[in-house]
Design a protein around this motif. Structure first.
Motif, PDB file in Angstrom:
ATOM      1  N   TYR A  30     126.749   2.437  13.822  1.00  0.00           N
ATOM      2  CA  TYR A  30     125.825   3.667  13.896  1.00  0.00           C
ATOM      3  C   TYR A  30     124.448   3.347  13.741  1.00  0.00           C
ATOM      4  CZ  TYR A  30     130.180   6.444  13.854  1.00  0.00           C
ATOM      5  OH  TYR A  30     131.300   7.212  14.015  1.00  0.00           O
ATOM      6  N   ARG A  31     123.549   4.044  14.476  1.00  0.00           N
ATOM      7  CA  ARG A  31     122.310   3.912  14.377  1.00  0.00           C
ATOM      8  C   ARG A  31     121.619   5.082  14.191  1.00  0.00           C
ATOM      9  NH1 ARG A  31     119.607  -0.032  18.419  1.00  0.00           N
ATOM     10  NH2 ARG A  31     117.998  -0.340  16.955  1.00  0.00           N
ATOM     11  N   TYR A  32     120.096   5.260  13.883  1.00  0.00           N
ATOM     12  CA  TYR A  32     119.427   6.256  13.626  1.00  0.00           C
ATOM     13  C   TYR A  32     118.268   6.322  14.820  1.00  0.00           C
ATOM     14  CZ  TYR A  32     121.911   6.161   9.380  1.00  0.00           C
ATOM     15  OH  TYR A  32     122.920   5.992   8.274  1.00  0.00           O
ATOM     16  N   ARG A  33     118.056   7.717  15.372  1.00  0.00           N
ATOM     17  CA  ARG A  33     117.035   7.635  16.521  1.00  0.00           C
ATOM     18  C   ARG A  33     116.419   8.871  16.254  1.00  0.00           C
ATOM     19  NH1 ARG A  33     119.307   9.016  22.301  1.00  0.00           N
ATOM     20  NH2 ARG A  33     119.665  11.243  21.184  1.00  0.00           N
ATOM     21  N   TRP A  34     114.830   8.680  16.186  1.00  0.00           N
ATOM     22  CA  TRP A  34     114.091   9.791  16.078  1.00  0.00           C
ATOM     23  C   TRP A  34     112.719   9.658  16.950  1.00  0.00           C
ATOM     24  CZ3 TRP A  34     114.354   5.786  12.858  1.00  0.00           C
ATOM     25  CH2 TRP A  34     113.466   5.312  12.573  1.00  0.00           C
ATOM     26  N   LYS A  35     112.064  10.729  16.942  1.00  0.00           N
ATOM     27  CA  LYS A  35     110.862  10.864  17.936  1.00  0.00           C
ATOM     28  C   LYS A  35     109.563  11.305  16.958  1.00  0.00           C
ATOM     29  CE  LYS A  35     112.949  12.126  22.190  1.00  0.00           C
ATOM     30  NZ  LYS A  35     112.897  13.330  23.269  1.00  0.00           N
ATOM     31  N   ASP A  36     108.644  10.635  17.249  1.00  0.00           N
ATOM     32  CA  ASP A  36     107.435  10.931  16.374  1.00  0.00           C
ATOM     33  C   ASP A  36     106.813  12.184  17.178  1.00  0.00           C
ATOM     34  OD1 ASP A  36     106.024  10.107  18.485  1.00  0.00           O
ATOM     35  OD2 ASP A  36     105.457   8.093  17.749  1.00  0.00           O
ATOM     36  N   ALA A  37     105.384  12.617  16.549  1.00  0.00           N
ATOM     37  CA  ALA A  37     104.799  13.519  17.116  1.00  0.00           C
ATOM     38  C   ALA A  37     104.461  13.550  18.469  1.00  0.00           C
ATOM     39  CB  ALA A  37     103.614  13.698  16.261  1.00  0.00           C
ATOM     40  N   THR A  38     104.328  12.112  19.037  1.00  0.00           N
ATOM     41  CA  THR A  38     103.753  11.999  20.477  1.00  0.00           C
ATOM     42  C   THR A  38     105.030  12.161  21.387  1.00  0.00           C
ATOM     43  OG1 THR A  38     103.977   9.739  20.458  1.00  0.00           O
ATOM     44  CG2 THR A  38     101.921  10.772  19.683  1.00  0.00           C
ATOM     45  N   GLY A  39     106.256  12.023  20.619  1.00  0.00           N
ATOM     46  CA  GLY A  39     107.479  11.924  21.541  1.00  0.00           C
ATOM     47  C   GLY A  39     107.951  10.725  21.791  1.00  0.00           C
ATOM     48  N   HIS A  40     107.523   9.683  21.155  1.00  0.00           N
ATOM     49  CA  HIS A  40     107.966   8.326  21.408  1.00  0.00           C
ATOM     50  C   HIS A  40     109.346   8.141  20.348  1.00  0.00           C
ATOM     51  CE1 HIS A  40     108.039   4.146  22.134  1.00  0.00           C
ATOM     52  NE2 HIS A  40     108.337   3.760  20.966  1.00  0.00           N
ATOM     53  N   SER A  41     110.468   7.503  21.175  1.00  0.00           N
ATOM     54  CA  SER A  41     111.761   7.496  20.367  1.00  0.00           C
ATOM     55  C   SER A  41     111.409   6.246  19.574  1.00  0.00           C
ATOM     56  CB  SER A  41     112.755   7.438  21.448  1.00  0.00           C
ATOM     57  OG  SER A  41     112.868   8.626  22.141  1.00  0.00           O
ATOM     58  N   TYR A  42     112.435   6.105  18.490  1.00  0.00           N
ATOM     59  CA  TYR A  42     112.534   4.943  17.623  1.00  0.00           C
ATOM     60  C   TYR A  42     113.874   4.781  17.402  1.00  0.00           C
ATOM     61  CZ  TYR A  42     107.441   5.185  16.683  1.00  0.00           C
ATOM     62  OH  TYR A  42     106.084   5.255  16.988  1.00  0.00           O
ATOM     63  N   PHE A  43     114.531   3.755  17.042  1.00  0.00           N
ATOM     64  CA  PHE A  43     115.937   3.343  16.691  1.00  0.00           C
ATOM     65  C   PHE A  43     115.841   2.613  15.575  1.00  0.00           C
ATOM     66  CE2 PHE A  43     116.269   4.549  21.105  1.00  0.00           C
ATOM     67  CZ  PHE A  43     117.882   5.261  21.266  1.00  0.00           C
ATOM     68  N   SER A  44     116.641   2.834  14.568  1.00  0.00           N
ATOM     69  CA  SER A  44     116.913   1.823  13.592  1.00  0.00           C
ATOM     70  C   SER A  44     118.115   1.769  12.802  1.00  0.00           C
ATOM     71  CB  SER A  44     115.818   2.341  12.419  1.00  0.00           C
ATOM     72  OG  SER A  44     115.786   1.462  11.203  1.00  0.00           O
ATOM     73  N   ASP A  45     118.644   0.810  12.173  1.00  0.00           N
ATOM     74  CA  ASP A  45     119.583   0.611  11.573  1.00  0.00           C
ATOM     75  C   ASP A  45     119.703   1.344  10.075  1.00  0.00           C
ATOM     76  OD1 ASP A  45     120.999  -0.808  13.469  1.00  0.00           O
ATOM     77  OD2 ASP A  45     120.014  -2.728  12.678  1.00  0.00           O
ATOM     78  N   SER A  46     118.588   1.735   9.602  1.00  0.00           N
ATOM     79  CA  SER A  46     118.298   2.469   8.361  1.00  0.00           C
ATOM     80  C   SER A  46     117.490   3.612   8.728  1.00  0.00           C
ATOM     81  CB  SER A  46     118.020   1.522   7.301  1.00  0.00           C
ATOM     82  OG  SER A  46     116.882   1.094   7.617  1.00  0.00           O
ATOM     83  N   LEU A  47     117.406   4.716   7.922  1.00  0.00           N
ATOM     84  CA  LEU A  47     116.653   5.774   7.792  1.00  0.00           C
ATOM     85  C   LEU A  47     115.332   5.299   6.993  1.00  0.00           C
ATOM     86  CD1 LEU A  47     119.010   8.716   6.870  1.00  0.00           C
ATOM     87  CD2 LEU A  47     117.751   8.478   8.918  1.00  0.00           C
ATOM     88  N   SER A  48     114.211   5.845   7.399  1.00  0.00           N
ATOM     89  CA  SER A  48     112.852   5.719   7.277  1.00  0.00           C
ATOM     90  C   SER A  48     112.309   7.023   6.659  1.00  0.00           C
ATOM     91  CB  SER A  48     111.884   5.032   8.197  1.00  0.00           C
ATOM     92  OG  SER A  48     111.770   5.977   9.315  1.00  0.00           O
ATOM     93  N   PRO A  49     111.167   6.920   5.791  1.00  0.00           N
ATOM     94  CA  PRO A  49     110.661   8.348   5.603  1.00  0.00           C
ATOM     95  C   PRO A  49     110.125   9.099   6.688  1.00  0.00           C
ATOM     96  CG  PRO A  49     109.812   6.551   4.217  1.00  0.00           C
ATOM     97  CD  PRO A  49     110.809   5.892   5.279  1.00  0.00           C
ATOM     98  N   GLU A  50     109.908   8.551   7.912  1.00  0.00           N
ATOM     99  CA  GLU A  50     109.348   9.052   8.911  1.00  0.00           C
ATOM    100  C   GLU A  50     110.534  10.026   9.627  1.00  0.00           C
ATOM    101  OE1 GLU A  50     108.692   5.971   8.201  1.00  0.00           O
ATOM    102  OE2 GLU A  50     106.495   6.100   8.100  1.00  0.00           O
ATOM    103  N   ALA A  51     111.721   9.146   9.632  1.00  0.00           N
ATOM    104  CA  ALA A  51     112.685   9.771  10.412  1.00  0.00           C
ATOM    105  C   ALA A  51     113.242  10.892   9.420  1.00  0.00           C
ATOM    106  CB  ALA A  51     113.710   8.685  10.478  1.00  0.00           C
ATOM    107  N   MET A  52     113.166  11.045   8.099  1.00  0.00           N
ATOM    108  CA  MET A  52     113.508  12.141   7.103  1.00  0.00           C
ATOM    109  C   MET A  52     112.588  13.195   7.625  1.00  0.00           C
ATOM    110  SD  MET A  52     116.210  11.181   5.530  1.00  0.00           S
ATOM    111  CE  MET A  52     116.190  12.186   4.157  1.00  0.00           C
ATOM    112  N   LYS A  53     111.263  13.114   7.816  1.00  0.00           N
ATOM    113  CA  LYS A  53     110.348  14.091   8.082  1.00  0.00           C
ATOM    114  C   LYS A  53     110.466  14.789   9.452  1.00  0.00           C
ATOM    115  CE  LYS A  53     106.887  12.190   4.905  1.00  0.00           C
ATOM    116  NZ  LYS A  53     105.460  11.613   4.740  1.00  0.00           N
ATOM    117  N   ALA A  54     110.754  13.878  10.439  1.00  0.00           N
ATOM    118  CA  ALA A  54     110.689  14.323  11.775  1.00  0.00           C
ATOM    119  C   ALA A  54     112.156  14.764  12.191  1.00  0.00           C
ATOM    120  CB  ALA A  54     110.435  13.017  12.895  1.00  0.00           C
ATOM    121  N   GLY A  55     113.300  14.663  11.486  1.00  0.00           N
ATOM    122  CA  GLY A  55     114.526  14.929  11.820  1.00  0.00           C
ATOM    123  C   GLY A  55     114.965  13.704  12.739  1.00  0.00           C
TER     124      GLY A  55
END
Length: 217
Positions: A30-55
């Motif tokens: 399982y991985r985590y995917r989220w987008k920043d304010a500009t719409g750029h996608s990120y993948f990570s094996d762990s949650l970051s504060p940015e992911a928590m804020k962005a959903g």
């Protein structure tokens, strides 16, 4: 026979170990995917504060989204959400209160004649209260007129009006003014009740029709 049991036990142990290893591998996939304010996608094996804020989305090894987690709300958004929730709770409470009142109305008035008689009695109560206040007001107005006449006689006789008489006149004027205000409120309440009577009767008829349509319970 004993050797067969050892073989079966060993096989079960191997199967359990393999299943545990497979579950561990799947969980790690399982991985985590989220987008920043500009719409750029990120993948990570762990949650970051940015992911928590962005959903973020939880993605499995096949790239499928298995669950979406909404972003954290800001303080203003939480306050707005609480306000909406409070408003919804208040609306629900008001609706439940109306339902209780409607049920009480149907229980209190089994037919329209009973309803009309009860509402007529309410109007009579308003009128009786206004009549009592009106009679009291007339008596107090007469008492004020007598006090003013006494003060007038003294003034025409070129005599000073005693302080106690002026005080009595002031008190009596206050009493008359208070009764006049009370009478106005009572008459306004009566007129309001009369104006609402038609609406109440329509509502009562709607409740009776709905009750008849639903049939006996």
């Amino acid at each position: 026979m004993r050797a067969a049991r050892y073989i079966l036990a060993g096989a079960a142990l191997c199967i359990g170990t393999a299943a545990f290893a497979q579950n561990t591998t799947n969980n790690n996939a399982y991985r985590y995917r989220w987008k920043d304010a500009t719409g750029h996608s990120y993948f990570s094996d762990s949650l970051s504060p940015e992911a928590m804020k962005a959903g973020y989305d939880i993605v499995n090894a096949q790239g499928m989204v298995v669950r979406h987690v909404d972003r954290q709300l800001t303080a203003d958004e939480r306050a707005a959400a609480r306000k909406v929730a409070d408003a919804q709770a208040a609306a629900l409470q008001a609706q439940q209160q109306r339902q209780r009142e409607d049920a009480q109305m149907l229980n209190a008035y089994p037919n329209e004649a009973a309803f009309a008689a009860a509402k007529g009695a309410e109007l009579d109560n308003f009128e009786q209260a206004a009549r009592t206040t009106r009679l009291n007001l007339q008596g107090q107005e007469k008492a004020l007129a007598d006090l003013l006449a006494r003060a007038g006689d003294l003034e025409r006789a070129k005599q000073p009006v005693p302080k106690y008489l002026n005080d009595r006149i002031a008190e009596q004027r206050n009493t008359v003014a208070s009764l006049r205000a009370t009478l106005q409120r009572q008459l306004a309440a009566k007129e309001s009740a009369k104006a609402n009577l038609d609406a109440q009767l329509r509502h009562y008829r709607e409740l009776k029709a709905a009750s008849a349509a639903s049939g006996p319970r």
